[in-house]
Design a protein around this motif. Structure first.
Motif, PDB file in Angstrom:
ATOM      1  N   HIS A 329      47.548 -10.358   6.856  1.00 43.34           N
ATOM      2  CA  HIS A 329      48.404  -9.096   6.343  1.00 43.34           C
ATOM      3  C   HIS A 329      48.487  -7.880   7.321  1.00 43.34           C
ATOM      4  CE1 HIS A 329      50.420  -6.193   3.990  1.00 43.34           C
ATOM      5  NE2 HIS A 329      49.328  -5.215   4.139  1.00 43.34           N
ATOM      6  N   VAL A 330      47.310  -7.620   7.779  1.00 42.97           N
ATOM      7  CA  VAL A 330      47.251  -6.329   8.672  1.00 42.97           C
ATOM      8  C   VAL A 330      47.746  -7.040  10.271  1.00 42.97           C
ATOM      9  CG1 VAL A 330      45.265  -5.293   7.488  1.00 42.97           C
ATOM     10  CG2 VAL A 330      44.690  -6.722   9.339  1.00 42.97           C
ATOM     11  N   PHE A 331      47.659  -8.197  10.468  1.00 43.51           N
ATOM     12  CA  PHE A 331      48.085  -8.452  11.981  1.00 43.51           C
ATOM     13  C   PHE A 331      49.409  -9.285  11.897  1.00 43.51           C
ATOM     14  CE2 PHE A 331      43.221  -8.271  12.748  1.00 43.51           C
ATOM     15  CZ  PHE A 331      43.533  -7.576  13.883  1.00 43.51           C
ATOM     16  N   GLN A 332      49.816  -9.186  10.707  1.00 37.50           N
ATOM     17  CA  GLN A 332      51.325  -9.706  10.405  1.00 37.50           C
ATOM     18  C   GLN A 332      51.509 -11.181  10.875  1.00 37.50           C
ATOM     19  OE1 GLN A 332      54.373  -6.552  11.049  1.00 37.50           O
ATOM     20  NE2 GLN A 332      52.755  -5.574  11.838  1.00 37.50           N
ATOM     21  N   VAL A 333      50.485 -11.946  10.555  1.00 35.56           N
ATOM     22  CA  VAL A 333      50.375 -13.434  11.018  1.00 35.56           C
ATOM     23  C   VAL A 333      50.852 -14.115   9.668  1.00 35.56           C
ATOM     24  CG1 VAL A 333      49.163 -15.296  11.553  1.00 35.56           C
ATOM     25  CG2 VAL A 333      48.582 -13.054  12.522  1.00 35.56           C
ATOM     26  N   ASP A 334      52.046 -15.088  10.003  1.00 33.18           N
ATOM     27  CA  ASP A 334      52.587 -15.770   8.997  1.00 33.18           C
ATOM     28  C   ASP A 334      51.633 -17.056   8.662  1.00 33.18           C
ATOM     29  OD1 ASP A 334      54.750 -14.300   8.494  1.00 33.18           O
ATOM     30  OD2 ASP A 334      55.843 -15.024  10.227  1.00 33.18           O
ATOM     31  N   LEU A 335      51.430 -17.294   7.656  1.00 32.09           N
ATOM     32  CA  LEU A 335      50.448 -18.373   7.152  1.00 32.09           C
ATOM     33  C   LEU A 335      51.320 -19.355   6.462  1.00 32.09           C
ATOM     34  CD1 LEU A 335      47.051 -16.702   5.813  1.00 32.09           C
ATOM     35  CD2 LEU A 335      47.503 -17.623   8.207  1.00 32.09           C
ATOM     36  N   ASP A 336      51.139 -20.630   6.690  1.00 34.56           N
ATOM     37  CA  ASP A 336      51.868 -21.830   5.836  1.00 34.56           C
ATOM     38  C   ASP A 336      50.809 -22.411   5.193  1.00 34.56           C
ATOM     39  OD1 ASP A 336      50.632 -24.104   7.413  1.00 34.56           O
ATOM     40  OD2 ASP A 336      51.741 -23.107   9.093  1.00 34.56           O
ATOM     41  N   ILE A 337      51.559 -23.175   4.011  1.00 31.77           N
ATOM     42  CA  ILE A 337      50.521 -23.586   3.135  1.00 31.77           C
ATOM     43  C   ILE A 337      49.356 -24.894   3.619  1.00 31.77           C
ATOM     44  CG2 ILE A 337      51.947 -25.376   2.461  1.00 31.77           C
ATOM     45  CD1 ILE A 337      49.737 -23.863   0.305  1.00 31.77           C
ATOM     46  N   VAL A 338      49.934 -25.418   4.888  1.00 30.78           N
ATOM     47  CA  VAL A 338      48.969 -26.419   5.351  1.00 30.78           C
ATOM     48  C   VAL A 338      48.007 -25.924   6.089  1.00 30.78           C
ATOM     49  CG1 VAL A 338      49.017 -28.091   7.314  1.00 30.78           C
ATOM     50  CG2 VAL A 338      50.795 -28.127   5.589  1.00 30.78           C
ATOM     51  N   THR A 339      48.182 -24.917   7.012  1.00 25.21           N
ATOM     52  CA  THR A 339      47.199 -23.942   7.460  1.00 25.21           C
ATOM     53  C   THR A 339      46.000 -23.497   6.535  1.00 25.21           C
ATOM     54  OG1 THR A 339      48.512 -23.348   9.114  1.00 25.21           O
ATOM     55  CG2 THR A 339      46.633 -21.907   8.976  1.00 25.21           C
ATOM     56  N   ILE A 340      46.544 -22.923   5.354  1.00 24.93           N
ATOM     57  CA  ILE A 340      45.649 -22.121   4.220  1.00 24.93           C
ATOM     58  C   ILE A 340      44.808 -23.407   3.822  1.00 24.93           C
ATOM     59  CG2 ILE A 340      45.616 -21.295   1.804  1.00 24.93           C
ATOM     60  CD1 ILE A 340      48.236 -19.780   2.714  1.00 24.93           C
ATOM     61  N   VAL A 341      45.428 -24.508   3.344  1.00 21.36           N
ATOM     62  CA  VAL A 341      44.657 -25.483   2.762  1.00 21.36           C
ATOM     63  C   VAL A 341      43.617 -26.101   3.813  1.00 21.36           C
ATOM     64  CG1 VAL A 341      44.878 -28.106   1.780  1.00 21.36           C
ATOM     65  CG2 VAL A 341      46.443 -26.441   1.129  1.00 21.36           C
ATOM     66  N   ILE A 342      43.742 -26.353   4.998  1.00 17.47           N
ATOM     67  CA  ILE A 342      42.789 -27.017   6.168  1.00 17.47           C
ATOM     68  C   ILE A 342      41.944 -25.928   6.326  1.00 17.47           C
ATOM     69  CG2 ILE A 342      42.481 -27.613   8.283  1.00 17.47           C
ATOM     70  CD1 ILE A 342      45.454 -28.989   8.548  1.00 17.47           C
ATOM     71  N   PHE A 343      42.358 -24.398   6.391  1.00 13.32           N
ATOM     72  CA  PHE A 343      41.306 -23.436   6.580  1.00 13.32           C
ATOM     73  C   PHE A 343      40.189 -23.214   5.343  1.00 13.32           C
ATOM     74  CE2 PHE A 343      39.762 -19.293   5.747  1.00 13.32           C
ATOM     75  CZ  PHE A 343      39.247 -18.639   6.947  1.00 13.32           C
ATOM     76  N   THR A 344      40.827 -23.659   4.239  1.00 13.37           N
ATOM     77  CA  THR A 344      39.807 -23.520   3.109  1.00 13.37           C
ATOM     78  C   THR A 344      39.005 -24.710   3.108  1.00 13.37           C
ATOM     79  OG1 THR A 344      41.704 -22.656   1.921  1.00 13.37           O
ATOM     80  CG2 THR A 344      39.740 -23.331   0.310  1.00 13.37           C
ATOM     81  N   LEU A 345      39.355 -25.858   3.200  1.00 14.55           N
ATOM     82  CA  LEU A 345      38.473 -27.205   3.142  1.00 14.55           C
ATOM     83  C   LEU A 345      37.463 -26.811   4.177  1.00 14.55           C
ATOM     84  CD1 LEU A 345      41.254 -29.890   2.342  1.00 14.55           C
ATOM     85  CD2 LEU A 345      39.661 -28.856   0.925  1.00 14.55           C
ATOM     86  N   VAL A 346      37.915 -26.746   5.257  1.00 15.82           N
ATOM     87  CA  VAL A 346      36.917 -26.679   6.448  1.00 15.82           C
ATOM     88  C   VAL A 346      35.630 -25.602   6.188  1.00 15.82           C
ATOM     89  CG1 VAL A 346      36.455 -25.987   8.766  1.00 15.82           C
ATOM     90  CG2 VAL A 346      38.610 -27.409   8.085  1.00 15.82           C
ATOM     91  N   GLN A 347      36.171 -24.282   5.639  1.00 18.36           N
ATOM     92  CA  GLN A 347      35.105 -23.280   5.388  1.00 18.36           C
ATOM     93  C   GLN A 347      34.460 -23.681   4.272  1.00 18.36           C
ATOM     94  OE1 GLN A 347      34.462 -20.805   6.971  1.00 18.36           O
ATOM     95  NE2 GLN A 347      36.277 -19.908   7.982  1.00 18.36           N
ATOM     96  N   LEU A 348      35.038 -24.315   3.374  1.00 13.47           N
ATOM     97  CA  LEU A 348      33.879 -24.864   1.998  1.00 13.47           C
ATOM     98  C   LEU A 348      33.011 -25.861   2.714  1.00 13.47           C
ATOM     99  CD1 LEU A 348      36.289 -25.183  -0.835  1.00 13.47           C
ATOM    100  CD2 LEU A 348      34.905 -23.165  -0.261  1.00 13.47           C
ATOM    101  N   LEU A 349      33.508 -26.720   3.658  1.00 11.93           N
ATOM    102  CA  LEU A 349      32.397 -27.779   4.155  1.00 11.93           C
ATOM    103  C   LEU A 349      31.520 -27.045   5.020  1.00 11.93           C
ATOM    104  CD1 LEU A 349      34.897 -30.637   5.315  1.00 11.93           C
ATOM    105  CD2 LEU A 349      33.166 -30.619   3.454  1.00 11.93           C
ATOM    106  N   VAL A 350      31.972 -25.744   5.495  1.00 13.83           N
ATOM    107  CA  VAL A 350      30.842 -24.978   6.427  1.00 13.83           C
ATOM    108  C   VAL A 350      29.788 -24.380   5.532  1.00 13.83           C
ATOM    109  CG1 VAL A 350      30.784 -23.178   8.193  1.00 13.83           C
ATOM    110  CG2 VAL A 350      32.431 -24.868   8.384  1.00 13.83           C
ATOM    111  N   SER A 351      30.225 -24.129   4.182  1.00 13.38           N
ATOM    112  CA  SER A 351      29.579 -23.328   3.594  1.00 13.38           C
ATOM    113  C   SER A 351      28.138 -24.082   3.025  1.00 13.38           C
ATOM    114  CB  SER A 351      30.034 -22.944   2.125  1.00 13.38           C
ATOM    115  OG  SER A 351      30.597 -23.982   1.255  1.00 13.38           O
ATOM    116  N   PHE A 352      28.167 -25.572   3.175  1.00 10.29           N
ATOM    117  CA  PHE A 352      27.129 -26.411   2.851  1.00 10.29           C
ATOM    118  C   PHE A 352      26.192 -26.406   3.963  1.00 10.29           C
ATOM    119  CE2 PHE A 352      30.215 -27.472  -0.205  1.00 10.29           C
ATOM    120  CZ  PHE A 352      29.462 -28.274  -1.104  1.00 10.29           C
TER     121      PHE A 352
END
Length: 421
Positions: A329-352
């Protein structure tokens, strides 16, 4: 915690008062530029960091012997895997609840405050805030402080390796028979009891450590909440507090433990988490909380707590998801659903696999933000302002560990028996 109720109340109430006075003294001393407090600040910080280092050292004999003692006494080692499976399943469900809060409530908060949160049309705005965040609050003894921080990082890695080595050793010894098994069991039981006795004595210093750590923290970081950084800190902390409240709801519904009892039992561990910002450092307090304060079966707490506190970081479910949409939002970057899903899954894996040391996760997820299109200045901004949210992240992590332990303990316990030669 010692069974002596007077000492127990001293540690709990004393630590709570120390937290309040430490934060107040740090902020007031910084704002009024009180020379006396300014001169004492480096000594307080060094004492606090040294206290955490000593606590991490204490965890080695305590956790290792406790794991050996309990795991060897479990009669059916196959049940350990089932217990771990139930714990991981519940943890995964909680993770996705956190993701929903991070994206859902986070997006709502950004929409409501959209007119107030400053936008960065270029990275200059972020760089200016970083400059402001990184100026002031520095003083002498930096080399010693750096050494203690490096020791925390090293000990964090050593503790994690040591715990898994102890688990594997216990499972192997548990299959043995005769005097060797009895000898290892009896020695680990003796070391475990001695380590817990020393820990109870060591814990008497918790109020002083809480005061020193939170005073030094507030003195350096408490007033650097400006512009977009201030909104990021405020909203993220609120989301983390909401997620902490969810843990209590889970305990109330499925935990088979009174909510008031759970709340009181968790206080020492939570205060230690808030002051040290190290999940690993709370391990002895969590083990004591489960067995003595809540009354859970030690066959459950000894399996879940060391494994979870050294491996899982539930805060990623909120801190990274909200961080992504806020920085976008603050850097005005457009996020698509694919990027959000991949980012979320990778971060959750890293959380382990993030280490349980202060701000440890930042060493793992920088590249993931950049891959999602967030400018490096935004990632550095998240790192620079993490001191305040990290308190609530650690608080969330240790509360979730006990939540999972309490719920699973209410559903399944393992048979234990004494080992005799």
């Amino acid at each position: 915690m010692t069974s002596n109720s007077v000492v127990s109340r001293f540690i709990t109430i004393g630590s709570m008062l120390a937290m309040l006075f430490g934060v107040a003294a740090g902020i007031i001393g910084k704002k009024l530029q009180l020379s006396g407090l300014m001169n004492l600040a480096p000594y307080f910080e060094l004492f606090g960091k040294l206290w955490v280092v000593l606590l991490l050292i204490l965890i080695l004999p305590l956790a290792g012997s406790y794991i050996l003692y309990v795991f060897i006494s479990i009669t059916n080692t196959k049940e350990i895997g089932k217990l771990g499976g139930r714990s991981i399943l519940l943890h995964t469900v909680i993770l996705f609840i956190g993701v929903s809060i991070g994206y859902g409530f986070g997006y709502l908060a950004i929409r409501l405050l959209a007119d107030k949160i400053p936008l960065f049309t270029d990275v200059a705005g972020a760089t200016e805030i970083l400059d402001r965040l990184n100026t002031g609050g520095s003083y002498s003894f930096e080399s010693i402080k750096t050494l203690l921080v490096q020791l925390q990082l090293l000990l964090g890695k050593v503790v994690i390796v040591f715990i898994f080595f102890a688990i594997i050793t216990a499972l192997i010894v548990g299959k043995a028979r005769g005097k060797f098994k009895a000898y290892i069991f009896n020695k680990s039981e003796l070391i475990s009891k001695s380590s817990f006795s020393f820990f109870e004595f060591f814990l008497l210093s918790l109020p002083l450590a809480v005061f020193c750590l939170l005073f030094a923290f507030s003195f350096k970081e408490g007033v650097y909440t400006v512009g977009a950084a201030g909104y990021l800190i405020a909203i993220l902390c609120v989301l983390l507090i909401i997620f902490i409240a969810v843990q209590y709801i889970i305990v109330a519904v499925w935990g088979n433990v009174g909510l008031g009892k759970f709340f009181r039992a968790m206080l020492p561990s939570q205060l230690m988490a808030m002051s040290s910002r190290s999940s690993l450092a709370t391990m002895p307090a969590l083990l004591e909380c489960a067995e003595n304060r809540i009354g859970l079966n030690k066959s459950v707490s000894a399996v879940i707590i060391p494994f979870f506190v050294s491996t899982f970081r539930v805060n990623y479910a909120i801190s990274t998801t909200f961080g992504l949409i806020f920085l976008a939002h603050v850097f005005q970057v457009d996020l698509d659903i694919v990027t959000i899903v991949i980012f979320t899954l990778v971060q959750l894996l890293v959380s382990f696999g993030s280490p349980g040391i202060p701000s440890g996760g930042h060493y793992f997820n920088v590249s993931i933000y950049i891959a999602a299109g967030i400018p490096v200045e935004g990632v550095l901004l998240m790192k620079a302002i993490d001191q305040i949210p990290d308190i609530f992240k650690t608080l969330l992590n240790v509360t979730e560990v006990m939540t999972v332990t309490t719920v699973v303990a209410g559903k399944k316990t393992l048979d234990v028996h004494e080992i005799e030669a």
